[in-house]
Design a protein around this motif. Structure first.
Motif, PDB file in Angstrom:
ATOM      1  N   TRP B 256       0.853  -1.193   0.000  1.00 48.97           N
ATOM      2  CA  TRP B 256       0.000   0.000   0.000  1.00 48.97           C
ATOM      3  C   TRP B 256       0.891   1.246   0.000  1.00 48.97           C
ATOM      4  N   SER B 257       0.546   2.163  -0.870  1.00 47.79           N
ATOM      5  CA  SER B 257       1.347   3.371  -0.999  1.00 47.79           C
ATOM      6  C   SER B 257       0.397   4.574  -0.974  1.00 47.79           C
ATOM      7  N   ALA B 258       0.731   5.566  -0.131  1.00 49.58           N
ATOM      8  CA  ALA B 258      -0.211   6.684   0.032  1.00 49.58           C
ATOM      9  C   ALA B 258       0.443   8.025  -0.300  1.00 49.58           C
ATOM     10  N   ARG B 259      -0.409   8.982  -0.647  1.00 49.31           N
ATOM     11  CA  ARG B 259       0.008  10.377  -0.807  1.00 49.31           C
ATOM     12  C   ARG B 259      -0.712  11.165   0.279  1.00 49.31           C
ATOM     13  N   ILE B 260       0.011  12.115   0.876  1.00 52.98           N
ATOM     14  CA  ILE B 260      -0.642  12.919   1.921  1.00 52.98           C
ATOM     15  C   ILE B 260      -0.413  14.406   1.647  1.00 52.98           C
ATOM     16  N   GLY B 261      -1.465  15.199   1.908  1.00 54.63           N
ATOM     17  CA  GLY B 261      -1.336  16.651   1.863  1.00 54.63           C
ATOM     18  C   GLY B 261      -1.866  17.224   3.162  1.00 54.63           C
ATOM     19  N   ILE B 262      -1.172  18.245   3.691  1.00 55.76           N
ATOM     20  CA  ILE B 262      -1.643  18.884   4.931  1.00 55.76           C
ATOM     21  C   ILE B 262      -1.732  20.384   4.685  1.00 55.76           C
ATOM     22  N   ALA B 263      -2.873  20.978   5.018  1.00 54.06           N
ATOM     23  CA  ALA B 263      -3.031  22.429   4.860  1.00 54.06           C
ATOM     24  C   ALA B 263      -3.677  23.014   6.107  1.00 54.06           C
ATOM     25  N   SER B 264      -3.256  24.239   6.448  1.00 51.57           N
ATOM     26  CA  SER B 264      -3.848  24.911   7.610  1.00 51.57           C
ATOM     27  C   SER B 264      -4.783  26.005   7.143  1.00 51.57           C
ATOM     28  N   GLY B 265      -5.732  26.339   7.970  1.00 51.27           N
ATOM     29  CA  GLY B 265      -6.676  27.405   7.638  1.00 51.27           C
ATOM     30  C   GLY B 265      -7.940  27.231   8.455  1.00 51.27           C
ATOM     31  N   SER B 266      -9.023  27.787   7.927  1.00 50.20           N
ATOM     32  CA  SER B 266     -10.279  27.693   8.673  1.00 50.20           C
ATOM     33  C   SER B 266     -11.207  26.676   7.990  1.00 50.20           C
ATOM     34  N   VAL B 267     -12.041  26.051   8.804  1.00 48.82           N
ATOM     35  CA  VAL B 267     -13.088  25.166   8.262  1.00 48.82           C
ATOM     36  C   VAL B 267     -14.383  25.420   9.025  1.00 48.82           C
ATOM     37  N   VAL B 268     -15.480  25.102   8.380  1.00 49.17           N
ATOM     38  CA  VAL B 268     -16.779  25.130   9.060  1.00 49.17           C
ATOM     39  C   VAL B 268     -17.201  23.680   9.245  1.00 49.17           C
ATOM     40  N   GLY B 269     -17.523  23.320  10.496  1.00 48.59           N
ATOM     41  CA  GLY B 269     -17.945  21.949  10.772  1.00 48.59           C
ATOM     42  C   GLY B 269     -19.436  21.912  11.051  1.00 48.59           C
ATOM     43  N   SER B 270     -20.126  20.943  10.467  1.00 44.08           N
ATOM     44  CA  SER B 270     -21.555  20.820  10.735  1.00 44.08           C
ATOM     45  C   SER B 270     -22.067  19.439  10.348  1.00 44.08           C
ATOM     46  N   VAL B 271     -23.251  19.149  10.858  1.00 42.28           N
ATOM     47  CA  VAL B 271     -23.928  17.925  10.434  1.00 42.28           C
ATOM     48  C   VAL B 271     -24.648  18.235   9.133  1.00 42.28           C
ATOM     49  N   VAL B 272     -24.510  17.368   8.170  1.00 39.60           N
ATOM     50  CA  VAL B 272     -25.152  17.571   6.871  1.00 39.60           C
ATOM     51  C   VAL B 272     -26.147  16.454   6.658  1.00 39.60           C
ATOM     52  N   GLY B 273     -27.340  16.816   6.237  1.00 39.25           N
ATOM     53  CA  GLY B 273     -28.371  15.807   5.977  1.00 39.25           C
ATOM     54  C   GLY B 273     -29.312  15.684   7.162  1.00 39.25           C
ATOM     55  N   VAL B 274     -30.450  15.041   6.896  1.00 37.88           N
ATOM     56  CA  VAL B 274     -31.444  14.862   7.955  1.00 37.88           C
ATOM     57  C   VAL B 274     -31.634  13.383   8.245  1.00 37.88           C
ATOM     58  N   GLN B 275     -32.070  12.638   7.247  1.00 43.72           N
ATOM     59  CA  GLN B 275     -32.275  11.202   7.460  1.00 43.72           C
ATOM     60  C   GLN B 275     -30.943  10.466   7.490  1.00 43.72           C
ATOM     61  N   LYS B 276     -30.105  10.754   6.473  1.00 45.28           N
ATOM     62  CA  LYS B 276     -28.783  10.149   6.427  1.00 45.28           C
ATOM     63  C   LYS B 276     -27.796  11.280   6.630  1.00 45.28           C
ATOM     64  N   TYR B 277     -27.360  11.423   7.842  1.00 47.78           N
ATOM     65  CA  TYR B 277     -26.532  12.595   8.105  1.00 47.78           C
ATOM     66  C   TYR B 277     -25.100  12.206   8.410  1.00 47.78           C
TER      67      TYR B 277
END
Lengths: 139, 346
Positions: B256-277
């Motif tokens: 298994w071989s992976a690529r990774i990227g890391i970035a800093s900044g702002s994010v908005v976190g929330s629950v998305v969806g109603v039935q399948k959230y």
């Protein structure tokens, strides 16, 4: 953005008719009727009352959509040695209809409840008697 | 006052069973209708112990002494439970024992029903508790603890800005080909093992896994609780993930071989969806991390060089260069590699 927490489902009969209080009413009325019946009364004659009430409480609670599970296997085991016939089962259905009517269940709710018990006919009936639905001889 | 006839009528028909016993002879003198229905053998001038054959002389003595006796009698098919008590009365020089019976069958039946119902409700409550714990565990897999607490208390989750955070985006090289070439169930099972290990690594570094999409793994540091070393935590986490893969590849058939990227900044976190959230985060840091991940070579971590100061003590930033990132323009980026412990100490 919110998660819906309100259930829109229709309440079960158990809750609509008043929960434990309605259950008590139905069970006591039904108990009186089956004991008075000459067709099925003997089944209930020398049965341990607490055990019978326990079974009926759990069974009716489940049938009415309350907080109980009464497995079909348990229902079969409880009736296996009784050799209940179709005619006796019909009597039970008739007494139940009468009980539910006295307990002020609407005709539709009476039929819903009766249908739930009818669905278990094959589990309860193990005797050789004729089925009223299949023979014209039985009335 | 009621008339004598009325009182007599009342006693005859009342639901309480009343019987009179001559204490000198032990014979029944009289009884009302209810008493007669309950005890079919009862007859005037008949010894009370024959009328109530379920009683013995000691029971009668107990009743005389004012104690209550509970007995069973059968009326047609129904077994009645009667609570019998008595008191002494004098009638024209004769001492009479007045027996007073209460039918408590209904009470006992109701008690049996309530016992049965209580057992049922207890069992149901235990089942519900178990289910609740399961649901909580599932929801905690979908969202951070604090978000879950908010959902549980208020029934909803308010979108929240988190700033600053670091987003770690990981994607496997050639996953699609691997899935097609090998047995897909084996591939997915291995992917499950790897993501489970990543979850443990993330947890160790205060990194919150947000989601996986196919073979892509996304986690964030500095959320929901802000931390000053979010970039360093994400870098440590990423380095450990690659080290885990290297180690695993030595002992497993599939590499298994992976690529990774890391970035800093702002994010908005929330629950998305109603039935399948799902709990998700949105914002430039997420997009930037995805672009940086795409720039990485296999088993490489790409970051913006703006984070150089925070990382330099533990990591070396190699191949620093300017890259044009879609949606972000030109950006100075570099590849991250761990310094050897000896160099770090120096």
């Amino acid at each position: 953005m919110s998660i819906c927490t309100q259930s829109t489902h229709k309440l079960p009969l158990f809750d609509r008719y008043g929960g434990l209080s309605a259950l008590r009413h139905v069970i006591m009325l039904f108990y009186d009727r089956v004991l008075d019946s000459d067709v099925v009364g003997d089944f209930f004659e020398d049965v341990d009352m607490a055990r019978l009430i326990d079974h009926q409480t759990k069974f009716f609670t489940m049938i009415l959509g309350g907080p109980a599970r009464f497995a079909d296997e348990r229902l079969a085991a409880a009736h296996a040695h009784l050799n209940v016939t179709h005619a006796q089962f019909d009597e039970i259905i008739m007494l139940l209809r009468d009980t539910l009517e006295t307990a002020n269940f609407t005709p539709a709710d009476r039929e819903t409840t009766v249908a739930a018990i009818e669905a278990r006919r094959a589990i309860i009936v193990t005797g050789d008697g004729p089925c009223s639905r299949m023979t014209s001889a039985h009335s | 006052m009621f008339s004598h006839d009325f009182s007599t009528q009342l006693i005859k028909t009342i639901g309480v069973g009343i019987g009179l016993v001559d204490t000198a002879t032990g014979k029944m003198v009289s009884f009302n209708e209810t008493f007669g229905i309950w005890f079919a053998e009862a007859a005037p001038e008949r010894p009370v112990l024959e009328c109530l054959d379920m009683l013995d002389a000691d029971d009668i003595e107990s009743i005389r002494a004012g104690r209550m006796v509970e007995l069973k009698t059968k009326v047609k098919r129904r077994t009645l439970i009667i609570e019998l008590r008595g008191h002494l009365a004098d009638h024209m020089g004769h001492e009479l024992l007045v027996l007073e019976g209460q039918n408590i069958s209904r009470l006992r039946e109701t008690e049996a029903m309530i016992d049965s119902y209580a057992t049922m409700v207890d069992r149901r409550t235990r089942d519900l508790e178990r289910e609740k714990t399961q649901v909580e565990k599932l929801l905690l897999n979908l969202m951070p603890q604090s978000v879950y607490e908010e959902y549980r208390t208020f029934g909803s989750v308010t979108p929240r800005l988190f700033e600053p955070v670091s987003v770690l985006m990981l994607d496997f090289v050639g996953f699609t080909q691997m899935a097609a070439a090998a047995d897909p169930t084996v591939t997915v099972s291995e992917l499950n093992d790897i993501f489970t290990a990543f979850d443990r690594i993330s947890e160790m570094h205060g990194c919150e896994r947000i989601k996986t999409v196919g073979d892509c793994y996304m986690a964030v540091t500095g959320l929901p609780h802000p931390t000053t070393d979010h970039m360093l935590s994400a870098a440590r986490c990423a380095a450990k993930m690659l080290r885990y893969l290297e180690h695993r590849n030595h002992t497993h058939q599939h590499k298994w071989s992976a690529r990774i990227g890391i970035a800093s900044g702002s994010v908005v976190g929330s629950v998305v969806g109603v039935q399948k959230y799902i709990y998700d985060v949105f914002g430039p840091a997420v997009n930037c991390a995805a672009r940086l991940q795409a720039l990485s070579n296999p088993m490489e971590i790409t970051v913006c060089t703006t984070a150089r100061a925070e990382l330099e003590e533990e990591f070396e930033l190699k191949n620093a260069r300017a890259e044009n990132l879609r949606g972000f323009g030109e950006m100075r980026v570099a590849c991250l590699s761990e310094r050897a412990p000896a160099i770090r100490a120096a």
